[in-house]
Scaffold this motif. Structure first.
Motif, PDB file in Angstrom:
ATOM      1  N   ALA A 154       0.821  -1.215   0.000  1.00  0.00           N
ATOM      2  CA  ALA A 154       0.000   0.000   0.000  1.00  0.00           C
ATOM      3  C   ALA A 154       0.854   1.264   0.000  1.00  0.00           C
ATOM      4  O   ALA A 154       0.321   2.374   0.114  1.00  0.00           O
ATOM      5  CB  ALA A 154      -0.932   0.002   1.208  1.00  0.00           C
ATOM      6  N   GLY A 155       2.180   1.098  -0.116  1.00  0.00           N
ATOM      7  CA  GLY A 155       3.061   2.255  -0.176  1.00  0.00           C
ATOM      8  C   GLY A 155       3.716   2.613   1.131  1.00  0.00           C
ATOM      9  O   GLY A 155       4.338   3.680   1.250  1.00  0.00           O
ATOM     10  N   GLY A 156       3.615   1.753   2.120  1.00  0.00           N
ATOM     11  CA  GLY A 156       4.204   2.029   3.422  1.00  0.00           C
ATOM     12  C   GLY A 156       5.719   1.939   3.418  1.00  0.00           C
ATOM     13  O   GLY A 156       6.342   1.433   2.469  1.00  0.00           O
ATOM     14  N   GLU A 157       6.331   2.403   4.493  1.00  0.00           N
ATOM     15  CA  GLU A 157       7.784   2.423   4.603  1.00  0.00           C
ATOM     16  C   GLU A 157       8.336   1.016   4.817  1.00  0.00           C
ATOM     17  O   GLU A 157       7.760   0.221   5.561  1.00  0.00           O
ATOM     18  CB  GLU A 157       8.185   3.318   5.783  1.00  0.00           C
ATOM     19  N   GLU A 158       9.463   0.715   4.182  1.00  0.00           N
ATOM     20  CA  GLU A 158      10.112  -0.587   4.339  1.00  0.00           C
ATOM     21  C   GLU A 158      11.083  -0.542   5.512  1.00  0.00           C
ATOM     22  O   GLU A 158      11.812   0.432   5.699  1.00  0.00           O
ATOM     23  CB  GLU A 158      10.846  -0.989   3.061  1.00  0.00           C
ATOM     24  N   VAL A 159      11.083  -1.617   6.301  1.00  0.00           N
ATOM     25  CA  VAL A 159      12.025  -1.765   7.406  1.00  0.00           C
ATOM     26  C   VAL A 159      12.641  -3.159   7.309  1.00  0.00           C
ATOM     27  O   VAL A 159      12.241  -3.978   6.478  1.00  0.00           O
ATOM     28  CB  VAL A 159      11.329  -1.585   8.781  1.00  0.00           C
ATOM     29  N   ASP A 160      13.612  -3.448   8.167  1.00  0.00           N
ATOM     30  CA  ASP A 160      14.209  -4.781   8.177  1.00  0.00           C
ATOM     31  C   ASP A 160      13.161  -5.812   8.573  1.00  0.00           C
ATOM     32  O   ASP A 160      12.322  -5.558   9.439  1.00  0.00           O
ATOM     33  CB  ASP A 160      15.358  -4.841   9.174  1.00  0.00           C
ATOM     34  N   ILE A 161      13.232  -6.972   7.932  1.00  0.00           N
ATOM     35  CA  ILE A 161      12.331  -8.058   8.325  1.00  0.00           C
ATOM     36  C   ILE A 161      12.654  -8.520   9.738  1.00  0.00           C
ATOM     37  O   ILE A 161      11.772  -8.708  10.573  1.00  0.00           O
ATOM     38  CB  ILE A 161      12.437  -9.242   7.348  1.00  0.00           C
ATOM     39  N   ILE A 162      13.958  -8.685  10.012  1.00  0.00           N
ATOM     40  CA  ILE A 162      14.387  -9.142  11.335  1.00  0.00           C
ATOM     41  C   ILE A 162      15.691  -8.458  11.680  1.00  0.00           C
ATOM     42  O   ILE A 162      16.553  -8.254  10.821  1.00  0.00           O
ATOM     43  CB  ILE A 162      14.538 -10.677  11.386  1.00  0.00           C
ATOM     44  N   ALA A 163      15.843  -8.054  12.927  1.00  0.00           N
ATOM     45  CA  ALA A 163      17.060  -7.383  13.359  1.00  0.00           C
ATOM     46  C   ALA A 163      17.204  -7.513  14.867  1.00  0.00           C
ATOM     47  O   ALA A 163      16.234  -7.672  15.600  1.00  0.00           O
ATOM     48  CB  ALA A 163      17.032  -5.904  12.962  1.00  0.00           C
ATOM     49  N   ASP A 164      18.450  -7.440  15.306  1.00  0.00           N
ATOM     50  CA  ASP A 164      18.750  -7.460  16.737  1.00  0.00           C
ATOM     51  C   ASP A 164      18.840  -6.021  17.218  1.00  0.00           C
ATOM     52  O   ASP A 164      19.906  -5.420  17.268  1.00  0.00           O
ATOM     53  CB  ASP A 164      20.073  -8.191  16.977  1.00  0.00           C
ATOM     54  N   GLY A 165      17.710  -5.445  17.542  1.00  0.00           N
ATOM     55  CA  GLY A 165      17.649  -4.049  17.932  1.00  0.00           C
ATOM     56  C   GLY A 165      17.187  -3.176  16.777  1.00  0.00           C
ATOM     57  O   GLY A 165      17.294  -3.545  15.606  1.00  0.00           O
ATOM     58  N   GLY A 166      16.679  -1.991  17.069  1.00  0.00           N
ATOM     59  CA  GLY A 166      16.184  -1.107  16.036  1.00  0.00           C
ATOM     60  C   GLY A 166      14.811  -1.530  15.557  1.00  0.00           C
ATOM     61  O   GLY A 166      14.185  -2.444  16.097  1.00  0.00           O
ATOM     62  N   GLU A 167      14.345  -0.868  14.525  1.00  0.00           N
ATOM     63  CA  GLU A 167      13.012  -1.148  14.006  1.00  0.00           C
ATOM     64  C   GLU A 167      13.045  -2.317  13.032  1.00  0.00           C
ATOM     65  O   GLU A 167      13.832  -2.336  12.091  1.00  0.00           O
ATOM     66  CB  GLU A 167      12.454   0.091  13.301  1.00  0.00           C
TER      67      GLU A 167
END
Length: 541
Positions: A154-167
């Motif tokens: 829908a045009g939303g912001e991309e972030v990491d799928i998985i991470a140790d800390g952060g978004e």
């Protein structure tokens, strides 16, 4: 209603009386003053309205909650019966996306898993990590991935799928909590393959250097020493030094069974006793068997499930290359984890794709056991057949313990073997009482998926909860004397849970092999073991 309007419009034909509900509606329509012409007009208005609504609903389904009615059915149809037990391989290209770099990294079948979820929560209710208070809810992981995918579309912001800390969509801690027990998959009514997606995210943690530090130490030990203990691999066969006979070196002599002993029976003091017990059982049954000594390395099953795919490939390649140089008919494994990966995953690897890679320490470039010509067995399956063939002196009355049995995840849910260990327990004369959660409902010990090597603040630990079930929820209750297992990792976890959970005075943890050894020794069946090579039989450990 439409049927009643049609009957009123056509003048109440006699044959329509069989449609008694519609006929009654037609009488009501006539009673309220609607004539045949009006009924016909209303009929066509209703018919077209119904059709348009139906077609509109069909078009609306892919964009609404009812879509899972279609996606769930499709997911069941295309499900892989070996999913979890046999993980997808990765390409040899080191630059390829082997993890979950973005939401597009998930395959169409993994995306279908997300759409198929009915939110019933059965996976969450049986998850041992969730029950122990860890940050893992299998249902939420699948739904969070779906929600993120829809947001990105829908045009939303991309972030990491998985991470140790952060978004990120999923926290590293969540995937580290998974025990790879497959309880979630077994409970799912629409065959969602959680472990496939979970492993992909674990691979992403490894690829980006965010893996748990305790697992990093294990990876380092395996890379440098060939085992998860970090001990010199030349000591792998030292467990056999206390036996009253010599164990055959399968590299030098042809055998019927190549015995893959595994890391814990080779290096862990508690499990060395299990290895020696099993060796004595093999000797008593006059089995032709041998081991690889320091040419055996760690099998790789659990580091693969924590995301270390390329190290797993090295181990698999080393082993099939070694197997190819040895003369044997079948492979028998002490550990269900080894049994699973050698049986289900080693044959699936495209060794030719990796053999030319200078990083890979093997040159084997053929298929291995793709046709199943080499039988791969857990030791309980082999010994159960030996008992049936009368090759062991077991009368069914040798021992009189009251016991319960824990089904190992990799033997039971992964590979469907529930009967062989029970047959052996009963063959010793022990009185077996089942726990409420047994067979495919078994509750994981907590050692799978790297759980054996990582520390968690569980309350209670999975092993403690399982032991509590053994002494409180079985029909025999506190009369249970021995908690029987058939997996070295389970032995390790339950010995720890027995101490931390306060069960040391309640029961003893024993392997099926140790029960068999004691049963045979009680009738003097081990007295002649070792006699052929001039040694004197000693008492069991």
């Amino acid at each position: 209603m439409l049927e009643g309007l049609r009957i009123r419009a056509t003048g109440f034909p006699d044959f329509e009386t069989v449609s008694f509900v519609g006929y009654f509606v037609a009488i009501v329509v006539e009673a309220v003053g609607i004539d045949a012409t009006g009924a016909e007009a209303l009929y066509w208005v209703g018919w077209w309205s119904h059709s348009l609504i139906a077609f509109g609903f069909v078009a609306f389904v892919p964009y609404a909650k009812p879509f899972h009615m279609i996606s769930s059915f499709a997911n069941v149809v295309v499900s892989d019966e070996k999913a979890g037990a046999r993980l997808p391989s990765v390409p040899a290209d080191l630059d390829a996306d082997t993890g979950a770099e973005s939401i597009d990294s998930f395959t169409w079948s993994e995306t279908l898993d997300q759409d198929a979820c009915t939110k019933c929560g059965r996976c969450s209710s049986v998850c041992p990590a969730n029950a122990s208070g860890r940050n893992l809810d299998p249902r939420d992981v699948i739904l969070d991935l779906k929600s993120y995918r829809e947001d990105v579309d829908a045009g939303g912001e991309e972030v990491d799928i998985i991470a140790d800390g952060g978004e990120s969509v999923i926290a590293a801690e969540t995937m580290e909590s998974c025990l790879s027990c497959m309880a979630c998959m077994d409970a799912c009514p629409v065959d969602i393959e959680h472990l496939t997606s979970f492993t992909k995210m674990n691979r992403q943690l490894v690829d980006t250097g965010q893996v748990n530090s305790e697992m990093q130490d294990v990876f380092q030990d395996v890379m440098q020493k060939g085992n998860t203990f970090g001990d010199p691999n030349r000591k792998r066969g030292d467990w056999s030094d206390e036996l009253e006979f010599d164990v055959t070196d399968a590299r030098e002599e042809e055998v019927e069974y190549l015995w893959y002993v595994g890391d814990y029976p080779s290096f862990d003091d508690r499990n060395k006793k299990v290895a020696r017990a099993l060796a004595r059982v093999f000797e008593a049954a006059d089995v032709s068997y041998g081991i690889l000594f320091d040419d055996e390395k760690y099998d790789g099953n659990d580091i693969r499930r924590t995301g270390e795919e390329f190290l797993y490939m090295e181990l698999a390649g080393h082993h099939v290359e070694t197997f190819d140089e040895v003369e044997f008919d079948h492979i028998v494994c002490t550990d269900p984890h080894s049994f699973n990966t050698i049986k289900n995953e080693y044959p699936e690897i495209d060794y030719a794709e990796f053999a030319d890679d200078p990083v890979m320490p093997f040159e084997y470039d053929e298929e291995w056991n793709a046709d199943g010509e080499i039988g791969v067995f857990h030791w309980t399956q082999v010994v159960s057949d030996l008992v049936d063939a009368g090759r062991l002196d077991l009368s069914g009355a040798n021992l009189d313990y009251t016991v319960t049995y824990h089904d190992p995840c990799h033997l039971g849910r992964y590979n469907g073997e529930y009967e062989a260990p029970r047959q052996l327990i009963e063959a010793t004369g022990c009185e077996l009482h089942e726990m409420p959660r047994s067979r495919d409902d078994s509750f994981c010990c907590g050692g799978g998926g790297g759980g054996l090597w990582m520390e968690f603040d569980d309350e209670p630990k999975p092993s403690e909860e399982r032991l509590r079930e053994g002494v409180e929820d079985t029909a025999a209750g506190s009369e249970i004397e021995k908690f029987v297992v058939a997996c070295p990792m389970c032995t390790t976890m339950f010995e720890d849970g027995r101490k931390t959970g306060g069960f040391e005075d309640d029961l003893e943890i024993v392997d099926v092999a140790e029960l068999l050894e004691e049963a045979l020794d009680s009738k003097g069946a081990l007295a002649s073991v070792g006699a052929d090579d001039g040694t004197t039989a000693a008492s069991a450990d």
